[in-house]
Scaffold this motif. Structure first.
Motif: not given
Length: 863
Positions: A431-438, A514-516, A745-749
């Motif tokens: 379902k297409t929706q607008t994600l909240k990305i911190g 998600a967090v970026v 391990e490095g940077f990841g999302f």
């Protein structure tokens, strides 16, 4: 001992074999199966035209759709009727009660339960139906073909679901050894068998809240029809939704009066495939009513049993009741044992023929093999075939048993599908929706992520930086049509500890989707969230200042060589001077004169070779040989010394102020880490909290270093490689790194546990890494890293030791000693008369040889 009782009768030359039938005779399915059983026997004996030797004598019992009723009927058939086999029952619960009875009495049970036969609990159990596990593989192939990453099963809480659910997760993980489905089940929807409309509506409203829009329905037509009616009512049969139903509904459609498919438009359905044949067409003509697959299975199972009994011939079918005691306390203990049970199960296992329900009817390992399933699409008031699934070829548009292809799970092998809502494109299943990305709000290292610091917490922002650019690039390449907004994350005023941990855990709490940012992949964090593959490698390093040492030491010229090499070189200079003097003294005037002149000339000649300034002639070939080798050694020594001294005078200024972590701990120096990062845990393992400080930017860190540990500053800083790259790029001549480097391990999302979007982003990162996108973004947003973080490159050159030159000294020494031996041999040969003189003591002979050695050799060409 009671004599053996024989239950054999003769009628028109054919032996009647008692066969039990346990069915629910009040149900339409039970009545249909019984009618098919009778038709199968009629057709079988008509086929033999009266030349059969055996005849099945049916003893029919009604299970009354009850577990206890089925068990009592089966017990009565075995104990009193002495049946040789039992056809039925029709469901798993009844089968579970009868199976042990068949095993103890050695009476084969031919069941119509459709749940998977997970193990051969009894060799006397046969399933004359196709298992639900086969259609699960077909459903998994469909899910894989369209790339759906999540599905939600909807099933009834009964024994039928218990038999199919364990196979669903496994099948969604893998189609075959080569192709993984890579789908997950985020939610299991369970509906009670007698659910009301309100209960069904409540459950469907819960499903409507999920992002997943792919549903698998496994229930009978009556309840299933109610589910679809309500789904249509609340808008879940519209565009974007996918519904797949199992054969539990499709196989019974024909038995439900006035079954309406109006609310099921666009549904995909799995049903058993019945091959076309003249026998099947003739059967339908005689049937004169709606027909379902269960009746065909009953027909074929009865036909197989009749063939197996006929295969055994006229051999007596008997029951041994000799072990039945008259004092048995319960009926469960008072039944006999079939004498022909083992032979009958072997005969049943070997029967193969073209049946009405399949191309080949055979009970392999006690189960009817499922080789072909038909995939249909519900449109208008009928079902339209769009393809098939076979165990060997996977999804195929048309059946071709001669040209079997590789197992395939491609949507190109299916016909045109009309989806719910009649859309033109395949539903995404999401379902297409607008994600909240911190995103983190921070003061320093904004090259990675920069969000306005004056914004209020949780407000929508437009961040910049390398991490944001990588995330935007990956989202453009994924298959999901996802929109998203970035939200600023701030900690409460005055609270700093664990900033990044708090940010990551917001995803686990459901605050963010998600967090970026520059988020390090850590094991303790992965317990609560999922990380993508790293888009930037990392590691924790220690940065220290460089010594302000310009090598003004008056004795620095001695450092290029170690002490042992200086001593060895000096000894060899003296030794070579002595060897040349010995070889040249008798024949070269330059090496003659008073003793002090001898010593001075020898040492002068040897040491002058360092600058190749020796002026004395060398006459003998032995001396010339030694001098040539020695000059080669001196050349290498002087060149190496010059290079090492130049390195010391230039590179020595990059010497770190501290050499390793142990020195920092031993001296009790102050250290620092970047505020809010996981590096705090590493630093606290080695240092007292009073010795630990924090920094937020490269400027803060430089200021702490400038103060120094004694004045409230620091002597070393701990941080990850990407940050330290920026710091060393800005201050390349002031700081360097030391050992050790802590691996990370490095940077990841960050995504929620099990999120299909996280897996899709990981695949996108791989694709971008294989190209030039990640590299180009790094060059655009991060300064070019001209400094290697390997601390070994910042240390000065080491002094040269004897171990590097012992081979050269060995060669020189061997050459010199060899020349001395040759000279001594020639001299002693010339003085042989002195050595042979009699009447003279050895000591006087030695003195005479010394006096003769000091004399000129007038025979030499030099004189």
């Amino acid at each position: 001992m009671t004599e053996l009782q024989v239950a054999t009768a003769r009628n028109n030359g054919a032996g009647k074999i008692p066969i039990g039938v346990v069915l629910d005779l009040d149900s339409r399915v039970g009545k249909e199966r019984l009618r098919c059983i009778n038709m199968a026997l009629s057709d079988f004996y008509s086929y033999y035209g009266g030349h059969y030797r055996t005849r099945l004598d049916l003893r029919i019992k009604d299970s009354k759709n009850d577990v206890i009723g089925a068990a009592a009927a089966a017990l009565d058939l075995v104990k009193n009727e002495h049946v040789q086999a039992i056809i039925g029952p029709g469901n798993l619960m009844q089968e579970n009660f009868i199976i042990d009875l068949g095993k103890k009495s050695r009476v084969p049970i031919i069941s119509f339960a459709t749940t998977p036969l997970t193990s051969r609990r009894s060799p006397y159990l046969f399933r004359a139906t196709q298992s639900h596990s086969s259609q699960i593989k077909a459903i998994a192939a469909i899910v894989h073909a369209f790339g759906w990453r999540e599905v939600v099963p909807i099933f009834v809480d009964n024994e039928s679901a218990e038999g199919i659910i364990p196979y669903l997760s496994d099948a969604l993980e893998e189609v075959d050894a080569l192709e993984e489905v890579d789908a997950r089940i985020p939610h299991w929807s369970i509906i009670p068998p007698g659910a009301t409309d309100e209960e069904v509506k409540g459950e469907l409203y819960n499903l409507k809240k999920l992002q997943t829009t792919v549903f698998i329905v496994h229930m009978d037509p009556t309840l299933g029809s109610k589910v679809f009616d309500i789904a249509k009512e609340i808008g879940m049969m519209s565009e974007g939704y996918v519904w797949i139903i199992t054969d539990k509904m499709t196989n019974l459609w024909s038995l439900v009066d006035h079954f309406d498919t109006d609310s099921m438009q666009g549904v995909l359905a799995i049903r058993n495939y019945v091959p076309k044949s003249n026998e099947f067409d003739n059967f339908k003509v005689r049937w004169k009513a709606k027909l379902d697959i269960f009746g065909l299975w009953a027909y074929d199972a009865t036909f197989a049993l009749a063939k197996a009994v006929e295969k055994l011939g006229t051999k007596n079918f008997s029951f041994d009741v000799s072990n039945v005691s008259g004092s048995a306390r319960t009926d469960l203990e008072s039944f006999g044992v079939s004498q022909n049970g083992p032979e009958l199960i072997r005969a049943l296992s070997s029967i193969r023929f073209k049946g009405l329900s399949s191309e080949e009817f055979s009970l392999v390992n006690g189960q009817l093999e499922s080789s072909v399933l038909r995939i249909v699409n519900v449109n208008e008031n009928f079902e339209r075939g769009i393809g098939f699934w076979t165990s060997k070829s996977g999804l195929v548009k048309r059946l071709d048993f001669e040209n079997v292809t590789r197992n395939s799970a491609s949507k190109a092998n299916l016909g045109t599908i009309i989806w719910p809502g009649d859309p033109q494109s395949v539903p995404e299943g999401w379902k297409t929706q607008t994600l909240k990305i911190g995103v983190p709000v921070k003061n320093g290292f904004i090259e990675f992520v920069e969000a306005p610091n004056d914004t209020s917490p949780n407000s929508i922002v437009s961040p910049k930086g390398y991490c944001i650019a990588v995330f935007n690039a990956t989202m453009k390449t994924i298959k999901y049509n996802v929109t998203y907004n970035f939200y600023a994350f701030k900690m409460p005023d005055g609270e700093k500890t664990g900033y990044y941990d708090h940010l990551v855990y917001q995803v686990a709490y459901g605050k963010y989707d998600a967090v970026v940012g520059d988020i390090s992949i850590r094991a303790e964090r992965s317990l609560y969230v999922d990380f993508t593959l790293p888009f930037m490698e990392s590691g924790v390093v220690i940065v220290v200042p460089i010594k302000d040492d310009e090598n003004k030491n008056a004795w620095v010229f001695l450092k290029p060589l170690t002490c042992d090499l200086w001593v060895a070189s000096g000894c060899f200079f003296v030794f070579i001077g002595f060897v040349i003097w010995v070889l040249e003294h008798r024949i070269n005037g330059d090496f003659r004169g008073p003793p002090s002149h001898h010593v001075g000339t020898s040492l002068w000649f040897s040491f002058s070779t360092m600058v190749f300034a020796h002026r004395e002639r060398v006459v003998s070939n032995s001396a010339r040989f030694v001098v040539v080798i020695w000059c080669f050694v001196v050349l290498i020594l002087t060149q190496s010394y010059t290079a090492s001294l130049a390195s010391l005078l230039t590179v020595q200024q990059l010497q770190p102020s501290v050499t390793d972590l142990n020195e920092l701990v031993r001296k009790g120096e102050n250290v620092a880490y970047q505020d809010g990062t996981f590096v705090q845990g590493i630093v606290q393992k080695f240092f007292d909290p009073s010795k630990i400080k924090t920094f937020k930017s490269v400027e803060d860190l430089d200021e702490l270093f400038t103060k120094g540990s004694a004045k409230g500053g620091i002597a070393a800083a701990f941080d990850e490689i990407p940050y330290m790259n920026l710091f060393l790029e800005k201050y390349p001549d002031k700081y360097t790194t030391i050992e050790p480097t802590f691996k990370t391990e490095g940077f990841g999302f960050v995504f929620p546990k099990g999120s299909p979007l996280g897996a899709e982003v990981s695949r996108a990162i791989l694709r971008l890494s294989e190209g030039d996108t990640i590299k180009n973004l790094e060059e655009r947003y991060l300064p070019k890293r001209t400094r290697c973080l390997d601390s070994r490159t910042s240390n000065s050159s080491k002094s040269l030791g004897l171990e590097s030159f012992w081979g050269l000294f060995l060669i020189t020494g061997v050459a010199a000693i060899l020349a001395l031996i040759i000279f001594a041999a020639e001299f002693l040969y010339e003085q042989r008369e002195v050595l042979r003189a009699s009447g003279i003591s050895i000591w006087k002979r030695i003195l005479q040889l010394i006096r003769n050695f000091d004399l000129k050799d007038l025979t030499s060409h030099a004189f």
